[in-house]
Design a protein around this motif. Sequence first.
Motif, mmCIF file in Angstrom:
data_model
loop_
_atom_site.group_PDB
_atom_site.id
_atom_site.type_symbol
_atom_site.label_atom_id
_atom_site.label_comp_id
_atom_site.label_asym_id
_atom_site.label_seq_id
_atom_site.Cartn_x
_atom_site.Cartn_y
_atom_site.Cartn_z
ATOM 1 N N ILE A 1 0.855 -1.186 0.000
ATOM 2 C CA ILE A 1 0.000 0.000 0.000
ATOM 3 C C ILE A 1 0.892 1.238 0.000
ATOM 4 C CG2 ILE A 1 -1.646 1.385 1.311
ATOM 5 C CD1 ILE A 1 -2.933 -0.966 0.030
ATOM 6 N N GLU B 1 0.937 5.256 0.344
ATOM 7 C CA GLU B 1 0.138 6.359 0.884
ATOM 8 C C GLU B 1 0.529 7.651 0.177
ATOM 9 O OE1 GLU B 1 0.771 6.347 5.068
ATOM 10 O OE2 GLU B 1 -0.306 4.449 5.386
ATOM 11 N N THR C 1 -5.298 11.318 1.886
ATOM 12 C CA THR C 1 -4.266 10.327 1.587
ATOM 13 C C THR C 1 -4.876 9.149 0.843
ATOM 14 O OG1 THR C 1 -2.992 10.929 3.553
ATOM 15 C CG2 THR C 1 -2.518 8.787 2.550
ATOM 16 N N GLU D 1 -4.853 5.486 -0.680
ATOM 17 C CA GLU D 1 -4.227 4.195 -0.413
ATOM 18 C C GLU D 1 -4.126 3.449 -1.744
ATOM 19 O OE1 GLU D 1 -6.631 2.277 2.494
ATOM 20 O OE2 GLU D 1 -6.189 3.757 4.055
ATOM 21 N N ASN E 1 -7.509 1.832 -3.183
ATOM 22 C CA ASN E 1 -8.442 1.188 -2.254
ATOM 23 C C ASN E 1 -9.524 2.122 -1.725
ATOM 24 O OD1 ASN E 1 -7.130 -1.225 -2.549
ATOM 25 N ND2 ASN E 1 -6.039 -1.128 -0.600
ATOM 26 N N ASN E 2 -9.169 3.364 -1.466
ATOM 27 C CA ASN E 2 -10.111 4.273 -0.806
ATOM 28 C C ASN E 2 -10.589 5.400 -1.714
ATOM 29 O OD1 ASN E 2 -7.614 5.524 -0.889
ATOM 30 N ND2 ASN E 2 -7.859 6.533 1.080
#
Length: 348
Positions: free
Chosen positions: A167, A169, A182, A184, A201-202
């Motif tokens: 991952i 950031e 931030t 991911e 992911n986010n």
Amino acid sequence: MSNRVKFAGIGVGVILIVLCVIYFVCNTHAKTPEYTIQIIEESLNSHDMKTFNNCVDVDGLLNTSYDSFVEGMIDSDRSMPNEVKDSIANFTQLLKVPLMVSMKSAIENYVETGSFEPQNKSESNKDNLDTSLIATSDILERAGLTKMEFRQVDDVKIDSENQDQAIAEVRVYQQEAAREFTFEVLLKKNDSGEWRVVSINNFRTFIDMINQTRREQLDKYLEETAAIINRHDKTIREAEQKYGSILSIGSLGKDDTRSDLKTLITDVVKKDWEVRKQELFNVSVPKGAEALQNLRIKICDLSIESAESYAKWMSDKKAATIKEAEEKRKQVNTLLEEEKLLVTRMSK
């Protein structure tokens, strides 16, 4: 401004996330950030598409990001029935493939030429290119990517349970939200041992943040403009009462009465609508309220014109003048009903 210029104007915003994650991927192979920056600059300056594709799974990245964008936008409308949301979701899936092709093409053109547009395009496909650029730029704007600035890469962490995943950031600053976020970024190692970016992911969380920011801006606009409108509506109601009082002690057949009414219309009613319009102009208007704002300005303009016609009729007593005034007043009443419907929908 042409659509091509508009799209080019968003510049690095179109592939900002992609550039950020390239920074990350290269950093996993380098010992220093300086070397990473050098790799990024070399890959872009040399227009090396192969190196770019070795670092980023563009198809996978766009695919998952598009789904998160659509889901976030649909869920943000709390007043929309579930069956309508399902219909819209199905429709957006029909648009997915052509839009993804357009966005991927824009990214490839940027890497290869430094421009989002094809360098050689015929007049026959110019309109199609413009249409796809508009659609792509609209998605980027709605997703909040055109008002985003890269800050820095904070960390890269290999998954303790899966050594082939990591991952990254990536911290950015989103201007609309006036805050940092931030991302991911998920990287996977292929059979050759090379790391590639495959998804964010986010990204849905980012979309939710953008939607919440816009909701708050919309609520602020509705609150500020409601205060303006309520205050001026009070003045208009008082003027209408004064109008009735003047008529109760006089007659439209008397010059003195008509003169008093003309002064009231000109100095109070018309002036109040002019001040209201200026105060509305001074309010910050979020994109989601532009249609309502334009409608309100139109109401102000018609009300001012109606007041001018009524005042003129007090002097010339012509049937055509009063007819014009009443027609504009009817238009205002129709638009006021539209305004109520818009405000109700936007307040949910």
